[in-house]
Every structure is written in structure tokens, then in C-alpha cells.
Write a protein that holds these residues in place. Structure first.
Motif, mmCIF file in Angstrom:
data_model
loop_
_atom_site.group_PDB
_atom_site.id
_atom_site.type_symbol
_atom_site.label_atom_id
_atom_site.label_comp_id
_atom_site.label_asym_id
_atom_site.label_seq_id
_atom_site.Cartn_x
_atom_site.Cartn_y
_atom_site.Cartn_z
ATOM 1 N N GLN A 180 0.849 -1.194 0.000
ATOM 2 C CA GLN A 180 0.000 0.000 0.000
ATOM 3 C C GLN A 180 0.881 1.239 0.000
ATOM 4 O O GLN A 180 1.810 1.342 0.810
ATOM 5 N N TYR A 181 0.578 2.166 -0.907
ATOM 6 C CA TYR A 181 1.350 3.408 -0.976
ATOM 7 C C TYR A 181 0.532 4.550 -0.383
ATOM 8 O O TYR A 181 -0.667 4.683 -0.656
ATOM 9 N N GLY A 236 -0.135 8.289 -5.209
ATOM 10 C CA GLY A 236 -0.173 7.197 -4.249
ATOM 11 C C GLY A 236 -1.598 6.832 -3.883
ATOM 12 O O GLY A 236 -2.570 7.111 -4.603
ATOM 13 N N MET A 291 10.602 0.247 -0.608
ATOM 14 C CA MET A 291 9.213 0.517 -0.222
ATOM 15 C C MET A 291 9.129 1.756 0.667
ATOM 16 O O MET A 291 8.289 2.654 0.457
ATOM 17 N N ASN A 337 9.696 5.058 -1.179
ATOM 18 C CA ASN A 337 8.596 5.461 -2.055
ATOM 19 C C ASN A 337 7.267 5.587 -1.320
ATOM 20 O O ASN A 337 6.211 5.728 -1.960
ATOM 21 N N GLY A 362 5.752 3.324 0.599
ATOM 22 C CA GLY A 362 4.955 2.110 0.569
ATOM 23 C C GLY A 362 5.157 1.266 1.814
ATOM 24 O O GLY A 362 6.191 1.363 2.481
#
Length: 466
Positions: free
Chosen positions: A275-276, A287, A366, A369, A371
Motif C-alpha cells: 500500500q502506498y 499514491g 518501499m 517510495n 509504501g
């Protein structure tokens, strides 16, 4: 003539099944409509044809008639696992004493050495992280190391050929006997030039064709041996019993099932949800979506089998010191040989997967970014979560690779299948064919989807199973 008739019928049935597949016909029409894709496929086929023609050009100074009829070399290829495998990978050029006899295996050997050096040598590790410039340096080092490997393998190949088939030297040149050093030197230069030319063909296919050039060259060499291997198997079956035709059908059905199972496992992935977080930049929102990180069950691919098979030839070095120990591992259909091979494949699968899959790097990417894995805290817990998943899915993947590695031996021992045909039931040959075909089909499919055509599959896309 019966064996030729049966083999012809088999290939005609395959062609008929493909021709009656409406989806395949429509796909071929769509491919022909895309000019760039059509040119790339024709370019690839043209270079592969050049490679196959070179596999029949015999090294000057070798009498092909004497090599085929009056030597023990062909028998040695059938009875020796390593030499037989090299002959399969080279598409028969190894056994033909052709200018492409050594194929791309020296390049593969050099690539593996460079890859292992990147793990143990810090200077090589830094070079790998330098981006495009580092990649060019690594490629140059690989080429130079390939030439060094060829300098060692070229004379060894000719010495073995001269030992097993001394009558194959052309009497007109008389170099094999009168000037052996000169003969070895000039044939080594020819073998080096042949392998380097194959590497050039592979690079051109990668740049201007479709698929990975080196992988396609290896695959086409393996596939080129299939009709010969099938013909040898049919000939052997027809000379044994009245139920031979039924056994041939059973073998082909089993081969089809093995291919299907291999494709299923090679494509198998474990999708980890990521999940972002939402980010608002100006009037745009970024996102806030859920994506997946595909973790392959067979991330190590064919490398564990290659490493394991290389180690299995070490006991042969102790033949004079410990003949009993070496004899236990001399038969490729023996229990201890296959048991040890399976254990080594499982161990190397975990080892190689740990090298190429870095949970710490994945977790850092992750976090960088924005995430995260739902229900798992970023940082150490994410690393442990990914590592646990990889450990669990690698177990069935490693067991599958071990089974694939010993399948040729099982086919020879329990089904009495000829060694040349048994190679297609497992081992590196099977995995290379499946992997290269899937990779090439994915590239063709990406071209089709980018032009708003349907993909190669009914579902519209070749994707991993989960």
C-alpha cells in the motif's frame, strides 16, 4: 523407414493442431500487421538461421566422414553426461567438430565467474552499482574472460577429439600428426572466433530482434536436437517389442505433462500486497493505491542445477585414488549420483535465491517510495516478513528443481528412454527451453498490447500463477 514415418506423423499432428487453433491464426495476423514486430521477428529468425548453418561447417583439417563413421567420439558423446549435454547445448556442433563447437558455454562460464566475483570482491560490487558505465565495464570483463576460457577449452577439445578419433584428421593436411602444436593453435583460433561470432549474433538479436539473443541461441540449439533425439528413440523402440508404438505415445504424453508442470511452477509467484501512502502535490494526488510485489517460487531459475552438475564431476578426479568412491558417482542413473545431485540442487537453490533476492533492499525501496505492507511495520519487520515468505516458497521451488534435475535419469532407468531424448524430460535443457520461450512470448505480447491488439492468451496477458 518406420521410424521416419512415425516422427513425421508426430510433427504433422502438432502442425495440424496449431493450424486449427483460431486464436493462434488471429495472433499471427496481428503480428504481421505490426511492421516493427514483424521486422524484429524476421531479423531474429535470419540470425538464428546463420547460427544453425555455422553448426555444420567443420573445422578445416577435420574429415567429417571419418569423424562420423570411424571413431569412438559419437559413442563417447552418448555415454558421457557432460559431453552429451554440451553437444545438446551446441545443437550438435560439438559432435560435428564445427567452427561453433564450443557454442556459448564459455561465455556462460565467464558470466557465472563474474557474477560470483560480484558477491565476494568489493571492487566488482562497486562496479555493478555504477549504472550504465559499470554495466559496460562488466560486459567487457566478461568478454575478455570468455577469451581466456576459450584459450583453455579449445586445445582441450581438440586433444580429446584427436584422442578419441585420430582417423578424423584430414590426410591431405596431415597437421594432426606432423605438426600437432600448429594444428591445435590454428583450431583454437577458429574456435575462439566462432564463439565470439555467436556472442555478436546474440547481442544483435537482443538489440534489433526479439528476446534475449544468447538465451535464444542456446534454446534453438537444444530444440534442433529434438528431431534427432526423437528419431533415435523411435528407432530404439521399434527394435525392441511389438508394443513400441504405444510406448512412444506414452513417452510423448509424459513429455507434454512435464512441460505443462514446468511452465506452471516457473510462472508461480507469491504476490505481496504493498500500500502506498497518499501524497498531494499541488492539485494532484499521488499514491493511495495498492500494488503487488511478485515473489517467484523459482527465483533461482536454472542456476542451481548448473552449479550442482558442475560439482558432480569432482568425484571423477579421484578415480585413481579412490576408485570405489568415484565409481559410485560415475553412473548418471545411479542412486548416489542422483541423491547427491538432488541435495545439492536444493542447497544451491536457497543459496542462489539469497544472493539475488535482497529483502533489506526491497524494504528500503518501499519505505523510500512511501509504501508499506498492510499489517506489517516498515523496517525490520518488513524485512523479516519478506524473508519468511521467500524461505517458505523456496522450499517447494527447490524440491521441484531437484525433481527436474533427476528426471532424465529416472526416464532412462525406469522407462528405458535413450539418453539423448531423456535430456528433454528435465534438467537444464527443459528449464532453458521453458524460460526462454516464455520470455520471448512476453516480449511479443507487450508489442501486441501496446498496439491495442489482444495478447497471446485468451485472458489477454501472460502472467504468473499465484
Amino acid at each position: 523407414m518406420n521410424q521416419y514415418l512415425i516422427v513425421g506423423i508426430v510433427f504433422l499432428v502438432i502442425i495440424a493442431l496449431l493450424a486449427t487453433n483460431k486464436k493462434l491464426v488471429d495472433t499471427l495476423k496481428n503480428i504481421s500487421k505490426i511492421e516493427e514486430l514483424r521486422k524484429r521477428i524476421l531479423y531474429t529468425l535470419g540470425l538464428l538461421l546463420i547460427y544453425r548453418l555455422g553448426s555444420f561447417v567443420v573445422i578445416p583439417g577435420i574429415d567429417p566422414t571419418a569423424l562420423a563413421e570411424g571413431s569412438r567420439f559419437a559413442n563417447q558423446l552418448e555415454g558421457n553426461g557432460l559431453l552429451g549435454l554440451l553437444n545438446v547445448f551446441s545443437g550438435g556442433a560439438f559432435g560435428n567438430a564445427a567452427i561453433f563447437a564450443l557454442g556459448v558455454m564459455p561465455y556462460i562460464t565467464a558470466s557465472i565467474i563474474i557474477q560470483l566475483a560480484g558477491i565476494m570482491i568489493p571492487a566488482v560490487q562497486r562496479m555493478q552499482k555504477e549504472g550504465e558505465s559499470g554495466r559496460r565495464k562488466m560486459n567487457q570483463w566478461t568478454r575478455l574472460l570468455t577469451i581466456l576460457v576459450l584459450v583453455l577449452q579449445g586445445p582441450a577439445y581438440m586433444a580429446n577429439l584427436n584422442h578419441m578419433s585420430p582417423e578424423a584428421c584430414a590426410l591431405g593436411l596431415n597437421w594432426c600428426h606432423g605438426a600437432q602444436a600448429l594444428f591445435y593453435a590454428y583450431t583454437t583460433v577458429i574456435l575462439i572466433a566462432g564463439t565470439m561470432f555467436i556472442m555478436w549474433l546474440g547481442e544483435k538479436i537482443t538489440d534489433k530482434g526479439i528476446g534475449n539473443g544468447i538465451s535464444l541461441i542456446i534454446m534453438i540449439g537444444i530444440v534442433a536436437r529434438l528431431p534427432h533425439a526423437l528419431l533415435a528413440e523411435v528407432s530404439a523402440r521399434l527394435g525392441t517389442s511389438t508394443g513400441s508404438v504405444i510406448m512412444i505415445v506414452v513417452e510423448l504424453v509424459l513429455l507434454f505433462l512435464v512441460f505443462m508442470a514446468t511452465i506452471a511452477v516457473v510462472q508461480a509467484v507469491r504476490k505481496v500486497p504493498v500500500q502506498y501512502a497518499k501524497r498531494i502535490v499541488g492539485n494532484k494526488q499521488y499514491g493511495g493505491v495498492r500494488q503487488y510485489v511478485p515473489l517467484k517460487m523459482n527465483a533461482a531459475n536454472v542456476m542451481p542445477i548448473i552449479f550442482a552438475q558442475a560439482l558432480m564431476f569432482i568425484p571423477m578426479l579421484f578415480t585413481s585414488v579412490a576408485p570405489g568412491f568415484a565409481g559410485a558417482f560415475s553412473s548418471v542413473t545411479g542412486f548416489w549420483y542422483n541423491f547427491t545431485l538432488a541435495v545439492l540442487v536444493i542447497a544451491f537453490t536457497y543459496f542462489y535465491t539469497a544472493i539475488i533476492i535482497n529483502p533489506q533492499m526491497m524494504a528500503d525501496d518501499m519505505k523510500r517510495n512511501g509504501g508499506f505492507i498492510p499489517g506489517v511495520k516498515p523496517g525490520k519487520q518488513t524485512v523479516n516478513y519478506i524473508d519468511t515468505i521467500m524461505t517458505r516458497i523456496t522450499l517447494p521451488g527447490s524440491v521441484f528443481l531437484a525433481i527436474v534435475a533427476i528426471l532424465p535419469a529416472l526416464a532412462m532407468r525406469f522407462l528405458n528412454i535413450q539418453q539423448s531424448f531423456a535430456y528433454f524430460y528435465g534438467g537444464t535443457s527443459l528449464l532453458i527451453m521453458v524460460g526462454v520461450i516464455l520470455d520471448t512470448l512476453k516480449q511479443i505480447e507487450s508489442h501486441l498490447l501496446n498496439r491495442h491488439y489482444d495478447g497471446l492468451m485468451k485472458t489477454g496477458r501472460i502472467q504468473g500463477r499465484y
